[in-house]
Write an enzyme that holds these catalytic residues in place. Structure first.
Site, short mmCIF file in Angstrom:
data_model
loop_
_atom_site.label_atom_id
_atom_site.label_comp_id
_atom_site.label_asym_id
_atom_site.label_seq_id
_atom_site.Cartn_x
_atom_site.Cartn_y
_atom_site.Cartn_z
N ASP A 154 0.82 -1.22 0.00
CA ASP A 154 0.00 0.00 0.00
C ASP A 154 0.85 1.27 0.00
O ASP A 154 0.42 2.31 0.49
CB ASP A 154 -0.95 0.02 1.20
CG ASP A 154 -1.80 -1.23 1.30
OD1 ASP A 154 -2.35 -1.64 0.27
OD2 ASP A 154 -1.90 -1.80 2.40
N HIS A 178 -3.57 -2.82 -6.75
CA HIS A 178 -2.95 -1.54 -7.08
C HIS A 178 -4.03 -0.60 -7.60
O HIS A 178 -4.82 -0.98 -8.45
CB HIS A 178 -1.86 -1.72 -8.14
CG HIS A 178 -0.62 -2.35 -7.62
ND1 HIS A 178 0.41 -2.77 -8.45
CD2 HIS A 178 -0.22 -2.65 -6.37
CE1 HIS A 178 1.38 -3.29 -7.71
NE2 HIS A 178 1.00 -3.23 -6.45
#
Length: 339
Positions: free
Chosen positions: A13, A43
């Site tokens: 992240d 993503h």
């Protein structure tokens, strides 16, 4: 630089998606390949105000000139793959994507085992995507491969051969990693890790290139590291503090709230060393200093933001080449030409 790898330096992240999207459009690589575990990592990227999230395909999909490849080391969930082909139809992905015929397959039974395990669910904090059980079957040589799935036949290729041929021809290859260093099965906070290694060397292996064929390794860190699920997080702040600072985030795959911490310089240095970083990328600088939002010229950064970047370079020992100052693709400071 004929080939470069982008990997996460923390617990995933880190904002790799938006960075990879920028590189895909700016550098125009002929091949964009995805390594990593599988569909347990998402993503996200914003394009013209719209959010796109991918779990299976390369995040550089918006570069319509590029061949998109999924390396042999990556687990493939056919359902997720075809969903993303449909989701990204406007980018003509279906005609540009190739899956290595040796990719192992995530089956429904793998997801059932993943979600039914109280150990994985309660202690480790699995995403429930089936990656762990699928990799276990792969190690035991029981997993199906992409070549065994009839629906995938039109997309099958030898990714390693394609990439090495491209490098022989002097073409530019961008290789994406997933998750982050702290989740590596070997070097992360075991047992609170993913089901394989996530370092740059593993990502290179996933797509079939040797270490001498990698020209640059960009390790991505965000100004406030986050973590989803269980496991040690030495610099973690309280949920209340995160809210006060406006740092509330939720996982792309799980939807769970992310734990937030302060930047850990020692951890970043260790991560950069083991990944063989040639350059760092810092994302979400605007969260550290709101005055940095949307800035595209390093000299115009506020003093607080600039001092933070300088401290990272000094303490980690690697130059910062790219800085993200907001969620949109154009919110970037690219210093690579000055390094």
């Amino acid at each position: 630089m004929p080939s470069y790898i982008v990997v996460g330096g923390q617990w995933g992240d880190e904002g790799k998606g938006s960075l990879i999207a920028y590189l895909a459009l700016k550098d125009e690589p002929q091949i964009i390949a995805r390594g990593g575990v599988g569909t347990n990592a998402g993503h996200s990227v914003f394009i013209n105000g719209r959010k796109y999230a991918v779990r299976q395909l390369p995040t550089g999909f918006m570069q319509t000139k590029a061949r998109l490849l999924v390396g042999a080391g990556v687990l493939v969930d056919p359902g997720v793959f075809f969903h993303e082909l449909e989701h990204l139809k406007e980018f003509n992905v279906a005609e540009r994507v190739g899956i290595d015929y040796r990719c192992a397959i995530i089956e429904p039974r793998h997801k059932e085992r993943d979600r039914a395990s109280s150990y994985l669910h309660d202690k480790i904090g699995t995403t429930g995507s089936g990656c762990g059980p699928a990799n276990a079957d792969r190690v035991m040589r029981m997993a199906k491969q992409a070549k065994d799935i009839k629906e995938l036949e039109p997309y099958l290729t030898d990714v390693a051969q394609e990439i090495n041929d491209a490098l022989d021809e002097g073409k530019l290859v961008l290789i994406e990693g997933t998750q982050g260093f702290g989740l590596s099965l070997y070097y992360g906070t075991y047992p609170y890790v993913t089901s394989k290694d996530t370092t740059a060397s593993a990502i290179a292996s996933d797509v079939g290139i040797g270490p001498t064929r990698v020209d640059d390794v960009i390790v991505v860190f965000k100004s406030f590291p986050t973590r989803v699920g269980e496991g040690p997080f030495p610099t973690e702040m309280s949920a209340e503090e995160a809210e006060r600072l406006g740092l509330v985030e939720y996982g792309t795959v799980t939807g769970r709230r992310r734990r937030v911490g302060w930047f850990d310089f020692e951890f970043a240095r260790y991560s950069a060393r083991l990944n063989g970083a040639t350059m760092l990328a810092i994302t979400m600088l605007d969260k550290y200093d709101k005055g940095a939002f949307g800035v595209t010229d390093y000299d115009k950064l506020p003093r607080k933001a600039k001092e933070f970047i300088e401290e990272i370079e000094e303490r980690v020992g690697i130059p910062v080449g790219i800085i993200k100052t907001g969620p949109e693709l154009e919110h970037v400071i690219d210093r690579r030409d000055t390094l």
